[in-house]
Design a protein around this motif. Sequence first.
Motif, PDB file in Angstrom:
ATOM      1  N   TYR A   1       0.917  -1.030   0.142  1.00 26.59           N
ATOM      2  CA  TYR A   1      -0.014   0.124   0.022  1.00 26.59           C
ATOM      3  C   TYR A   1       0.708   1.321   0.090  1.00 26.59           C
ATOM      4  O   TYR A   1       2.097   1.223   0.232  1.00 26.59           O
ATOM      5  N   ASN A   2       0.142   2.263  -0.466  1.00 28.77           N
ATOM      6  CA  ASN A   2       1.040   3.758  -0.352  1.00 28.77           C
ATOM      7  C   ASN A   2      -0.052   4.781   0.253  1.00 28.77           C
ATOM      8  O   ASN A   2      -1.158   4.800  -0.093  1.00 28.77           O
TER       9      ASN A   2
ATOM     10  N   ARG B   1      -6.594   3.293 -18.215  1.00 27.34           N
ATOM     11  CA  ARG B   1      -6.524   4.087 -17.175  1.00 27.34           C
ATOM     12  C   ARG B   1      -8.081   4.975 -17.264  1.00 27.34           C
ATOM     13  O   ARG B   1      -8.142   5.678 -17.987  1.00 27.34           O
ATOM     14  N   GLN B   2      -8.784   4.706 -16.167  1.00 33.45           N
ATOM     15  CA  GLN B   2     -10.258   5.459 -15.733  1.00 33.45           C
ATOM     16  C   GLN B   2     -10.408   5.329 -14.508  1.00 33.45           C
ATOM     17  O   GLN B   2     -10.377   4.373 -13.834  1.00 33.45           O
TER      18      GLN B   2
ATOM     19  N   VAL C   1      -5.458  -1.031 -15.316  1.00 30.35           N
ATOM     20  CA  VAL C   1      -5.337  -2.386 -15.976  1.00 30.35           C
ATOM     21  C   VAL C   1      -4.128  -2.112 -17.123  1.00 30.35           C
ATOM     22  O   VAL C   1      -4.205  -1.351 -17.954  1.00 30.35           O
ATOM     23  N   GLN C   2      -3.018  -2.919 -16.982  1.00 25.04           N
ATOM     24  CA  GLN C   2      -2.320  -2.910 -18.223  1.00 25.04           C
ATOM     25  C   GLN C   2      -1.426  -4.425 -18.235  1.00 25.04           C
ATOM     26  O   GLN C   2      -1.238  -5.094 -17.525  1.00 25.04           O
TER      27      GLN C   2
ATOM     28  N   GLU D   1      -6.724   2.471  -6.918  1.00 25.54           N
ATOM     29  CA  GLU D   1      -6.273   3.422  -6.045  1.00 25.54           C
ATOM     30  C   GLU D   1      -7.842   4.116  -5.424  1.00 25.54           C
ATOM     31  O   GLU D   1      -8.677   4.311  -5.828  1.00 25.54           O
ATOM     32  N   ILE D   2      -7.408   4.051  -3.899  1.00 25.75           N
ATOM     33  CA  ILE D   2      -8.429   4.604  -3.115  1.00 25.75           C
ATOM     34  C   ILE D   2      -7.925   5.658  -2.296  1.00 25.75           C
ATOM     35  O   ILE D   2      -6.701   6.075  -2.280  1.00 25.75           O
TER      36      ILE D   2
END
Length: 430
Positions: free
Chosen positions: A28-29, A386-387, A392-393, A429-430
């Motif tokens: 996590y960050n 990316r949205q 997703v990559q 990302e949250i």
Amino acid sequence: MGRFHAVARNIGEPSSDSSYREVSRIGYNLEHRFNDNWVLHNAFQFGYVSILQQDVTIGTGLQSDNRRLNRLTVFDSNVLNGYIIDTNLVGQLKTGNIEHKLLIGFDWYRETFDLNNSTFARAPIDVFNPVYGSPLGRRTGTTQTQRINNTFGLYFQDQITLTDNLKLVLGGRFDWLDFDSRNRINGVKTTQSDDAFSPRVGIVYQPLKNTSFYASYSRSFEQVIGNDVRGNPFVPSRGTQYEVGVKIDLFNSQLSTTLALYDLTQTNVTTSDPNNPGFNIQTGEQRIRGVELISIGELAPNWKIVASYIYTDPRITSDRTFSGNFISNSPEHTASLWTTYTIPQGSLQGLGFGLGVFYVGDREGDNANTFILPNYVRTDAAIYYRQNNLRVQLNLQNLFNTLYYDAALNRARVNPGNPFEAVLNISWEI
């Protein structure tokens, strides 16, 4: 002894070799902003790697006829667990007319490595006319070891703005390292502890809005595990780097180009003990000098590019045997070109594509400089979406399944690069 280029050859037993690797990561960050000037960062990552090798045969050295290769077969079951915590505070303040951007933090890394290894004899093979089907021989060795590495570091940096076009960077880090090893067979334990301070100094001068000159000096520190023939533990290896360069922004800062010259010296490098085969001593020194050219920019809206070229002169500058030779696995020439395009609007907004070409030049395969790993060109690609918070990559590595040689341990063990591989990453990302 003559020089030769490595060629493809399977010196194992194709019907029995089996390898399996499992890799997992989670982390996590976090970021907390106290106000406009101060922010706290905290990151954690856990990694797990399990490697299983069953009946994998490797070469150990050519016989005197330079045809027959001595071999052994390995059975491995190794597990590595790694933990990383990094916490730092970034802030801005003034002392009179001088601005400071401060970075203060600490990191901790713990690695546990369980090694279970058995080796068995295997009949030699003719590398020019291989005949397979040799049965497994007697057991020649067994290793069962647990290793634990703990590294704790404190670091700081002060980016000082003396005037609008002159900045000074002062920083450094303190490192404390502990290594513990336990032989599960005989119960013997070994420990090794080291610590060091590594400074860093840099200066940036900007005579024009789009042009910056810089210079830097830094030291590095790396623990060297092991002992000499008398049982004395090795001292840490230290690196010293000098770098000068210029950065130019072109086309309204859409393209940034950096040209750098650097000199990196590493001391206390281990080398074979000429009087005691099987042991090492610390007398070695290696030096890498080079030129690096990197351009990063946006050729058009949403079309980005990264291009680089690096020339290095990697030399062994102090060694009882190899002084003056090139450092193994270190190319003189490397270059790369990576470009991405992201669809900016419409129903496919956020969808992007990447394509890259990477060139690595000829490299010496060993420090004795007896053979060369040939140059290669590898092509990678990527498709990503990316949205909002979703990422997703899909990375397509070695797109054309090019056969190339990544590195060599010695004349008998040359490692091919990875074949075509697809890797999918999904993050939220949250």
